[in-house]
Design a protein around this motif. Structure first.
Motif, PDB file in Angstrom:
ATOM      1  N   MET A   1       0.813  -1.204   0.000  1.00 26.45           N
ATOM      2  CA  MET A   1       0.000   0.000   0.000  1.00 26.45           C
ATOM      3  C   MET A   1       0.853   1.263   0.000  1.00 26.45           C
ATOM      4  SD  MET A   1      -3.050  -1.059  -0.279  1.00 26.45           S
ATOM      5  CE  MET A   1      -3.654   0.609  -0.279  1.00 26.45           C
ATOM      6  N   ASN A   2       2.043   1.191   0.578  1.00 24.06           N
ATOM      7  CA  ASN A   2       2.903   2.377   0.573  1.00 24.06           C
ATOM      8  C   ASN A   2       3.237   2.805  -0.850  1.00 24.06           C
ATOM      9  OD1 ASN A   2       2.936   2.517   3.352  1.00 24.06           O
ATOM     10  ND2 ASN A   2       4.839   1.352   3.563  1.00 24.06           N
ATOM     11  N   THR A   3       3.543   1.821  -1.700  1.00 23.19           N
ATOM     12  CA  THR A   3       3.836   2.145  -3.092  1.00 23.19           C
ATOM     13  C   THR A   3       2.605   2.691  -3.795  1.00 23.19           C
ATOM     14  OG1 THR A   3       5.521   0.409  -3.161  1.00 23.19           O
ATOM     15  CG2 THR A   3       4.686   1.207  -5.263  1.00 23.19           C
ATOM     16  N   ALA A   4       1.427   2.123  -3.484  1.00 22.15           N
ATOM     17  CA  ALA A   4       0.190   2.606  -4.101  1.00 22.15           C
ATOM     18  C   ALA A   4      -0.079   4.053  -3.726  1.00 22.15           C
ATOM     19  CB  ALA A   4      -0.988   1.721  -3.685  1.00 22.15           C
ATOM     20  N   LEU A   5       0.100   4.380  -2.438  1.00 18.90           N
ATOM     21  CA  LEU A   5      -0.147   5.747  -1.985  1.00 18.90           C
ATOM     22  C   LEU A   5       0.920   6.709  -2.510  1.00 18.90           C
ATOM     23  CD1 LEU A   5      -1.270   4.997   1.683  1.00 18.90           C
ATOM     24  CD2 LEU A   5      -2.714   5.656  -0.246  1.00 18.90           C
TER      25      LEU A   5
ATOM     26  N   GLY B   1       5.668  15.348   1.665  1.00 15.50           N
ATOM     27  CA  GLY B   1       5.790  15.500   3.107  1.00 15.50           C
ATOM     28  C   GLY B   1       5.560  14.177   3.814  1.00 15.50           C
ATOM     29  N   GLU B   2       5.319  14.248   5.121  1.00 19.81           N
ATOM     30  CA  GLU B   2       5.102  13.034   5.896  1.00 19.81           C
ATOM     31  C   GLU B   2       3.700  12.489   5.656  1.00 19.81           C
ATOM     32  OE1 GLU B   2       5.856  13.973   9.932  1.00 19.81           O
ATOM     33  OE2 GLU B   2       8.021  14.209   9.685  1.00 19.81           O
ATOM     34  N   ASN B   3       3.553  11.161   5.854  1.00 19.98           N
ATOM     35  CA  ASN B   3       2.255  10.487   5.731  1.00 19.98           C
ATOM     36  C   ASN B   3       1.596  10.764   4.377  1.00 19.98           C
ATOM     37  OD1 ASN B   3       2.449   9.414   8.376  1.00 19.98           O
ATOM     38  ND2 ASN B   3       1.678  11.346   9.228  1.00 19.98           N
TER      39      ASN B   3
ATOM     40  N   ALA C   1      -1.115  -1.506  -7.441  1.00 21.95           N
ATOM     41  CA  ALA C   1      -0.016  -1.481  -6.479  1.00 21.95           C
ATOM     42  C   ALA C   1       0.728  -2.801  -6.569  1.00 21.95           C
ATOM     43  CB  ALA C   1      -0.546  -1.267  -5.066  1.00 21.95           C
ATOM     44  N   PRO C   2       2.024  -2.806  -6.317  1.00 26.63           N
ATOM     45  CA  PRO C   2       2.776  -4.065  -6.354  1.00 26.63           C
ATOM     46  C   PRO C   2       2.230  -5.051  -5.319  1.00 26.63           C
ATOM     47  CG  PRO C   2       4.256  -2.174  -6.288  1.00 26.63           C
ATOM     48  CD  PRO C   2       2.892  -1.652  -6.015  1.00 26.63           C
ATOM     49  N   ILE C   3       2.254  -6.315  -5.644  1.00 22.18           N
ATOM     50  CA  ILE C   3       1.848  -7.343  -4.693  1.00 22.18           C
ATOM     51  C   ILE C   3       2.972  -8.355  -4.569  1.00 22.18           C
ATOM     52  CG2 ILE C   3      -0.635  -7.121  -5.103  1.00 22.18           C
ATOM     53  CD1 ILE C   3      -0.476  -9.497  -6.951  1.00 22.18           C
ATOM     54  N   GLN C   4       3.042  -8.969  -3.406  1.00 22.29           N
ATOM     55  CA  GLN C   4       4.033 -10.009  -3.197  1.00 22.29           C
ATOM     56  C   GLN C   4       3.350 -11.228  -2.609  1.00 22.29           C
ATOM     57  OE1 GLN C   4       6.851  -9.065  -0.014  1.00 22.29           O
ATOM     58  NE2 GLN C   4       5.647  -7.244   0.446  1.00 22.29           N
ATOM     59  N   ILE C   5       3.826 -12.399  -2.989  1.00 21.04           N
ATOM     60  CA  ILE C   5       3.255 -13.653  -2.505  1.00 21.04           C
ATOM     61  C   ILE C   5       3.895 -13.957  -1.152  1.00 21.04           C
ATOM     62  CG2 ILE C   5       2.999 -16.108  -2.968  1.00 21.04           C
ATOM     63  CD1 ILE C   5       3.119 -15.414  -5.966  1.00 21.04           C
ATOM     64  N   VAL C   6       3.077 -13.882  -0.089  1.00 17.17           N
ATOM     65  CA  VAL C   6       3.607 -14.103   1.269  1.00 17.17           C
ATOM     66  C   VAL C   6       3.402 -15.545   1.710  1.00 17.17           C
ATOM     67  CG1 VAL C   6       3.270 -11.714   1.943  1.00 17.17           C
ATOM     68  CG2 VAL C   6       1.416 -13.331   2.302  1.00 17.17           C
ATOM     69  N   GLU C   7       2.533 -16.282   1.002  1.00 18.40           N
ATOM     70  CA  GLU C   7       2.321 -17.688   1.351  1.00 18.40           C
ATOM     71  C   GLU C   7       1.901 -18.439   0.099  1.00 18.40           C
ATOM     72  OE1 GLU C   7       0.255 -19.114   5.135  1.00 18.40           O
ATOM     73  OE2 GLU C   7      -1.246 -19.579   3.598  1.00 18.40           O
TER      74      GLU C   7
ATOM     75  N   ASN D   1     -11.111   9.277   5.682  1.00 17.84           N
ATOM     76  CA  ASN D   1     -12.040   8.610   4.772  1.00 17.84           C
ATOM     77  C   ASN D   1     -11.409   8.398   3.397  1.00 17.84           C
ATOM     78  OD1 ASN D   1     -14.045   8.477   6.698  1.00 17.84           O
ATOM     79  ND2 ASN D   1     -15.000  10.413   6.089  1.00 17.84           N
ATOM     80  N   ALA D   2     -10.688   9.427   2.922  1.00 22.37           N
ATOM     81  CA  ALA D   2     -10.052   9.316   1.612  1.00 22.37           C
ATOM     82  C   ALA D   2      -8.954   8.246   1.638  1.00 22.37           C
ATOM     83  CB  ALA D   2      -9.466  10.654   1.188  1.00 22.37           C
ATOM     84  N   LEU D   3      -8.241   8.157   2.771  1.00 22.29           N
ATOM     85  CA  LEU D   3      -7.188   7.153   2.896  1.00 22.29           C
ATOM     86  C   LEU D   3      -7.785   5.744   2.874  1.00 22.29           C
ATOM     87  CD1 LEU D   3      -4.114   7.096   3.262  1.00 22.29           C
ATOM     88  CD2 LEU D   3      -4.482   6.940   5.723  1.00 22.29           C
TER      89      LEU D   3
END
Length: 615
Positions: A139-143, A171-173, A431-437, A217-219
């Motif tokens: 989600m960080n990459t998406a935002l 800026g931050e966040n 957004a990028p996804i990674q296979i965690v399992e 709400n937007a987040l």
């Protein structure tokens, strides 16, 4: 004359049952243990690979039923699983990491059946085995991506309104800081941006700069949109893999579960599902000094990207358009036989491309390919860190004004062109996804479920056949024939439908439909017996029995089918499997129990003087 079917109706019943039996036939042939060999990272298996595989099998004296090379993939069939497992290990040892070697089960359907499109039923994950992926969205990459788009829009909007600024930075966040050239305009700019971006919190900082940040709400909305859009794109990619009845659903806030029944080539599945490939089309900065740019000396509006062989190319930062405007992509060969990808854009993308190229004829335009890969490092929370990899795959001189359709070249192989077309056609992940399992469900567990399900179905069918035969005598035998025909038609129809998949709940639906399908004959036979007790002639009693019971049968079956439709529309994978087999079984039973049995009854008793009926 009562109880006589015209010839066309008898032929129709025979034709329908014959077609059903023909398309149910491939399910009797079973499957061959097989090994599938395909290239990794867009490469394909070729004649050289085929020779290597044949050499390995010969050297190790491993008997093989057949080995074929089709569409860049090799499929070797073996007599039993012991040879299959040994062959997989030997082939993998020989080919190394350049190829994916996976266990598979290949249908043993004869060629003459395959030539008419007759194939066995598709089995679900619980019966067939397959793979299950748990994916997590970055989600960080998406935002961050959304933040970059906002900053790009702000530059355009402020220039158009003649508001001068000295800087726009992050800026931050995931907030954005706008530093104005004229601090006295802060309130005017604030009011203007609030009208343009109602989902943002905009406040004036002590230094008269503006801070734009997403509201709570937007987040939350941005997170939900990223998950839902990624689910939609993953569904398209699964369709490209040719998997029927997959399970793709959200789990928690930022995770997605993907179940792919029957998939044994996990490398191919992971490559297609996890790839975050997209394209950007950018103009090449011809005024830049490439050598100086490679040393870091580049203007603020440009940046250096590299081709596959490491050659630097100076591109303008502002893209003409991105992969979100691509509506279709397919691979082919150009007039010289070289691989290429044909691109189709939506109306907005066509307009952007047309406007950008009308004044750039004779200038070079680059195609920038981007994807996220696992860096091998983890953050403080134990999550894998993804790195963005970019590559200039094509630099072409614009010969004429481009529109909604054009092509890109400079691709190394046909397999790579095909992979790129699949990813572009299904859309770039938001957004990028990674296979965690990753879990692989082996066919042994599925075989046990199949055996238990078949036993339950056969026992249910046997008990029903015996009871009906003993209770209704000759008419009971007719009902038994219709019941067997119902099963054959259901299997045939399940085999014909491209999206139908048999699951364990689906087997339960078949067993339930066996009991429900005999209900129609029970209603008909009891009505016939009642009419005979009331003194009607036997021929008239048969006619009234079928006609009088039809309304009750239709109403009861219709309500069951409507319930199954609701289950299918709101349910997940296993529930859908149950709903499909139940609705099909009930619908087919109306044909076999009413039209089918009456055709047999009319053939045996129609037009005859009867004084006694075996019912």
């Amino acid at each position: 004359m009562l109880n006589r079917y015209p010839l066309w109706k008898n032929l129709m019943v025979i034709f329908v049952v014959a077609i059903g039996a023909l398309y149910a036939l491939p399910n009797l042939y079973g499957e061959d243990p097989a090994v599938q060999i395909s290239g990794t990272r867009g490469q394909s298996a070729d004649e050289t690979t085929l020779s290597q595989v044949q050499q390995v099998l010969t050297e190790n004296q491993l008997s093989v039923k057949s080995i074929t090379l089709e569409e860049g993939s090799i499929l070797a069939r073996f007599p039993n699983t012991d040879i299959q497992l040994l062959a997989k290990d030997k082939i993998a040892e020989k080919l190394g990491n350049n190829h994916s070697v996976a266990l598979n089960l290949a249908p043993a359907t004869p060629n003459w059946l395959r030539s008419i499109g007759a194939n066995p039923m598709k089995w679900g994950l619980d019966l067939r085995g397959g793979v299950r992926f748990l994916m997590e969205i970055d989600m960080n990459t998406a935002l961050t991506k959304q933040q970059e788009q906002l900053q790009d829009n702000l530059r355009t909007e402020l220039r158009q309104e003649k508001y001068q600024y000295t800087g726009i930075r992050s800026g931050e966040n995931f907030s954005t800081i706008v530093t104005l050239a004229n601090p006295t305009q802060a309130q005017d700019v604030q009011r203007f941006l609030r009208r343009q971006h109602s989902n943002l919190d905009i406040r004036i900082l002590p230094d008269n700069s503006l801070q734009l940040s997403l509201s709570e709400n937007a987040l939350a909305t941005a997170r939900d949109n990223a998950v839902e859009q990624n689910i939609s794109i993953l569904r398209k990619r699964v369709e490209e893999l040719g998997v029927a009845e997959p399970v793709i659903q959200r789990q928690g806030a930022e995770r997605i579960v993907v179940e792919l029944p029957g998939v044994q080539d996990t490398a191919r599945a992971k490559e297609i599902l996890g790839a975050t490939a997209t394209l950007e089309f950018r103009m090449v900065n011809q005024n830049a000094n490439v050598d100086a740019a490679a040393r870091g000396l580049v203007s603020a509006d440009s940046e250096v990207k590299y081709t596959r062989d490491g050659s630097p190319v100076v591109l303008f930062k502002r893209a003409i358009l991105g992969g979100e405007h691509i509506t279709d992509a397919n691979s082919s060969n150009d007039e010289y036989g070289r691989p290429q990808v044909n691109i189709s854009l939506d109306s907005d993308g066509g307009t952007l491309m047309s406007n950008a190229t009308k004044s750039a004829i004779g200038k070079p335009m680059a195609t920038l390919y981007s994807e996220y890969k696992d860096s091998g490092r983890k953050d403080e929370n134990g999550k894998s860190i993804l790195e963005k990899h970019e590559e200039v795959i094509n630099v072409a001189t614009i010969q004429a004004r481009l529109g909604n359709s054009f092509r890109i070249t400079g691709i190394d192989s046909s397999a790579e062109a095909q992979n790129l077309a699949v990813l572009l056609r299904s859309g770039a992940l938001i957004a990028p996804i990674q296979i965690v399992e990753e879990r692989t469900v082996g066919p042994s567990l599925g075989a046990q479920n199949v055996e238990q399900g078949i036993q339950a179905g056969l026992w249910g069918l046997l008990i029903t056949v015996i009871f009906v035969g003993l209770y209704y005598r000759k008419f009971g035998l007719i009902a038994d024939i219709a019941l067997v025909a119902n099963m054959v038609l259901l299997i045939g129809l399940m085999s014909m439908l491209p999206g139908a998949t048999l699951t364990m709940p689906g087997i339960a639906g078949i067993v339930l439909s066996v009991g429900m399908s005999i209900d129609a004959n029970v209603l008909i036979f009891e009505r016939i017996k009642e009419e005979i007790r009331n003194g009607r002639p036997i021929q008239q009693a048969i006619n009234e029995g079928y006609n009088g019971a039809f309304t009750s049968i239709f109403d009861s079956n219709l309500t069951t089918i409507l319930t199954a439709i609701i289950l299918y529309s709101v349910g997940s994978g296993p529930v859908k499997g149950f709903a499909i087999t139940l609705s099909l079984g009930v619908a087919i039973s109306m044909f076999t129990a009413i039209t089918g049995t009456r055709a047999i009854v009319n053939f045996l008793y129609g037009g005859k003087r009867l004084t006694k009926l075996s019912i």
